[in-house]
Design a protein around this motif. Structure first.
Motif, PDB file in Angstrom:
ATOM      1  N   MET A 166      -5.788  11.712  26.789  1.00  9.70           N
ATOM      2  CA  MET A 166      -6.260  10.582  25.976  1.00  9.70           C
ATOM      3  C   MET A 166      -5.170  10.177  24.989  1.00  9.70           C
ATOM      4  SD  MET A 166      -9.575  10.302  23.428  1.00  9.70           S
ATOM      5  CE  MET A 166     -10.700  10.564  24.782  1.00  9.70           C
ATOM      6  N   THR A 167      -4.913   8.880  24.873  1.00  2.00           N
ATOM      7  CA  THR A 167      -3.901   8.382  23.947  1.00  2.00           C
ATOM      8  C   THR A 167      -4.373   8.557  22.509  1.00  2.00           C
ATOM      9  OG1 THR A 167      -3.187   6.742  25.568  1.00  2.00           O
ATOM     10  CG2 THR A 167      -2.525   6.398  23.290  1.00  2.00           C
ATOM     11  N   GLN A 168      -3.499   9.126  21.666  1.00  2.00           N
ATOM     12  CA  GLN A 168      -3.839   9.307  20.270  1.00  2.00           C
ATOM     13  C   GLN A 168      -3.806   7.972  19.538  1.00  2.00           C
ATOM     14  OE1 GLN A 168      -4.836  12.227  18.812  1.00  2.00           O
ATOM     15  NE2 GLN A 168      -4.796  13.027  20.906  1.00  2.00           N
ATOM     16  N   PRO A 169      -4.736   7.720  18.617  1.00  2.00           N
ATOM     17  CA  PRO A 169      -4.729   6.466  17.873  1.00  2.00           C
ATOM     18  C   PRO A 169      -3.493   6.342  16.996  1.00  2.00           C
ATOM     19  CG  PRO A 169      -6.312   8.013  16.940  1.00  2.00           C
ATOM     20  CD  PRO A 169      -5.844   8.606  18.228  1.00  2.00           C
ATOM     21  N   VAL A 170      -2.999   5.132  16.876  1.00  3.60           N
ATOM     22  CA  VAL A 170      -1.817   4.868  16.058  1.00  3.60           C
ATOM     23  C   VAL A 170      -2.184   4.960  14.578  1.00  3.60           C
ATOM     24  CG1 VAL A 170      -0.142   3.096  15.399  1.00  3.60           C
ATOM     25  CG2 VAL A 170      -0.739   3.431  17.811  1.00  3.60           C
ATOM     26  N   ILE A 171      -1.329   5.621  13.814  1.00 10.44           N
ATOM     27  CA  ILE A 171      -1.520   5.703  12.365  1.00 10.44           C
ATOM     28  C   ILE A 171      -0.239   5.247  11.679  1.00 10.44           C
ATOM     29  CG2 ILE A 171      -1.943   7.194  10.381  1.00 10.44           C
ATOM     30  CD1 ILE A 171      -3.614   8.991  12.077  1.00 10.44           C
ATOM     31  N   LEU A 172      -0.363   4.257  10.822  1.00  8.28           N
ATOM     32  CA  LEU A 172       0.769   3.729  10.067  1.00  8.28           C
ATOM     33  C   LEU A 172       0.639   4.131   8.604  1.00  8.28           C
ATOM     34  CD1 LEU A 172       0.941   0.088  11.481  1.00  8.28           C
ATOM     35  CD2 LEU A 172       2.229   2.086  12.249  1.00  8.28           C
ATOM     36  N   ALA A 173       1.773   4.490   8.004  1.00  4.55           N
ATOM     37  CA  ALA A 173       1.816   4.751   6.567  1.00  4.55           C
ATOM     38  C   ALA A 173       2.129   3.446   5.843  1.00  4.55           C
ATOM     39  CB  ALA A 173       2.870   5.805   6.251  1.00  4.55           C
ATOM     40  N   LEU A 174       1.407   3.171   4.779  1.00  2.00           N
ATOM     41  CA  LEU A 174       1.626   1.968   3.972  1.00  2.00           C
ATOM     42  C   LEU A 174       1.887   2.395   2.532  1.00  2.00           C
ATOM     43  CD1 LEU A 174       1.548  -1.062   3.284  1.00  2.00           C
ATOM     44  CD2 LEU A 174      -0.955  -0.911   3.252  1.00  2.00           C
ATOM     45  N   THR A 175       3.112   2.180   2.051  1.00  2.00           N
ATOM     46  CA  THR A 175       3.416   2.494   0.657  1.00  2.00           C
ATOM     47  C   THR A 175       3.043   1.305  -0.222  1.00  2.00           C
ATOM     48  OG1 THR A 175       5.720   1.749   0.913  1.00  2.00           O
ATOM     49  CG2 THR A 175       5.266   4.086   1.283  1.00  2.00           C
ATOM     50  N   ALA A 176       2.473   1.584  -1.383  1.00  2.00           N
ATOM     51  CA  ALA A 176       1.939   0.520  -2.239  1.00  2.00           C
ATOM     52  C   ALA A 176       2.987  -0.127  -3.131  1.00  2.00           C
ATOM     53  CB  ALA A 176       0.797   1.068  -3.100  1.00  2.00           C
ATOM     54  N   GLY A 177       4.223   0.397  -3.129  1.00  2.00           N
ATOM     55  CA  GLY A 177       5.303  -0.266  -3.849  1.00  2.00           C
ATOM     56  C   GLY A 177       5.205  -0.151  -5.356  1.00  2.00           C
ATOM     57  N   GLU A 178       5.752  -1.151  -6.046  1.00  2.00           N
ATOM     58  CA  GLU A 178       5.780  -1.179  -7.508  1.00  2.00           C
ATOM     59  C   GLU A 178       4.349  -1.206  -8.058  1.00  2.00           C
ATOM     60  OE1 GLU A 178       5.935  -1.320 -11.284  1.00  2.00           O
ATOM     61  OE2 GLU A 178       7.796  -0.935 -10.171  1.00  2.00           O
ATOM     62  N   PRO A 179       3.976  -0.227  -8.891  1.00  2.00           N
ATOM     63  CA  PRO A 179       2.606  -0.164  -9.401  1.00  2.00           C
ATOM     64  C   PRO A 179       2.179  -1.384 -10.206  1.00  2.00           C
ATOM     65  CG  PRO A 179       3.744   1.915  -9.749  1.00  2.00           C
ATOM     66  CD  PRO A 179       4.784   0.927  -9.309  1.00  2.00           C
ATOM     67  N   ALA A 180       3.144  -2.031 -10.876  1.00  2.00           N
ATOM     68  CA  ALA A 180       2.802  -3.189 -11.692  1.00  2.00           C
ATOM     69  C   ALA A 180       2.704  -4.467 -10.879  1.00  2.00           C
ATOM     70  CB  ALA A 180       3.852  -3.372 -12.797  1.00  2.00           C
ATOM     71  N   GLY A 181       3.100  -4.410  -9.622  1.00  2.00           N
ATOM     72  CA  GLY A 181       3.179  -5.614  -8.805  1.00  2.00           C
ATOM     73  C   GLY A 181       1.986  -5.849  -7.904  1.00  2.00           C
ATOM     74  N   ILE A 182       2.241  -6.604  -6.825  1.00  2.00           N
ATOM     75  CA  ILE A 182       1.172  -7.053  -5.953  1.00  2.00           C
ATOM     76  C   ILE A 182       0.819  -6.033  -4.876  1.00  2.00           C
ATOM     77  CG2 ILE A 182       2.655  -8.164  -4.226  1.00  2.00           C
ATOM     78  CD1 ILE A 182       0.643 -10.497  -4.201  1.00  2.00           C
TER      79      ILE A 182
END
Length: 225
Positions: A1-17
């Motif tokens: 069975m193919t494992q589900p794709v997992i992407l890491a998302l970094t939130a960047g500058e805390p004061a920003g968008i």
């Protein structure tokens, strides 16, 4: 069975968008699993500020990442000094780089299938006494590779546009001297190989753009191209 794709998302500058974008993403159903690599208290504070109801779920390597609207998997990172939106704080800089390191290391060891980065503020990181010119160079050093190529791409349309950069994050006064024949050849070879292997383009057609707006005009406007 193919494992589900997992992407890491970094939130960047805390004061920003970045934190807001992560929370907005949580409101829609996702295809791949997304794990936000960021301070959980930061995301909680920003959700309250925006009036968003998002369930932030602690995530650990090996666990599935939620794709359901209203829920978001979070790999929480410590070290955040302040969470105030719109107010840059140099004391947050080490935390910001740690989120990038964790996400990138997760890609290297197979925990994540890829990473996506929200914007950071290069100036405030340097103001903190940390030499930082951008994501590209940071990841290059972390991965221990000699040469990387940044590529910008449009969506998969009938005539998609892909632009590879010969230089990255340099003062404008240094760009022309940084472009050399051997350097362009290295970029071209890397680009051709990646277009073939990752974009399934059998015979890539690569054009080199002039550095000057008029490509030099036989030297009358310079020969930097």
């Amino acid at each position: 069975m193919t494992q589900p794709v997992i992407l890491a998302l970094t939130a960047g500058e805390p004061a920003g968008i970045g934190p807001e974008l992560c929370l907005q993403l949580a409101l829609v159903k996702r295809g791949p699993g997304i794990v936000v690599v960021a301070s959980k208290p930061l995301l909680e504070a920003r959700a309250r500020l925006l009036g968003l109801e998002v369930a932030l779920e602690d995530w650990a390597p090996g666990a599935p990442a939620t794709v359901e609207p209203g829920r978001l998997s979070v790999l929480s990172v410590d070290g955040l000094a302040s969470t105030t939106a719109g107010h840059l704080d140099p004391a947050n800089s080490a935390y910001v780089l740690e989120t990038l390191r964790i996400a990138a290391q997760g890609c290297l060891d197979g925990t994540f299938d890829g990473m996506v980065t929200a914007p950071v503020h290069k100036g405030i990181i340097n103001n903190a006494g940390i030499a930082f010119s951008g994501h590209t160079e940071f990841l290059q050093e972390l991965c221990g590779v000699e040469r990387v190529v940044m590529m910008l791409a449009t969506e998969r349309t009938a005539r998609p546009l892909r632009v590879a950069l010969a230089t990255t994050h340099l003062p404008l006064s240094r760009v022309s001297s940084a472009i050399t024949g051997p350097g362009l050849m290295r970029v071209g070879r890397i680009l051709a190989a990646e277009l073939e292997q990752r974009f399934d383009i059998a015979s890539p057609r690569i054009l080199v753009c002039g550095l000057n707006p008029h490509a030099g005009e036989d030297g009358h406007l310079g020969r930097e191209e």
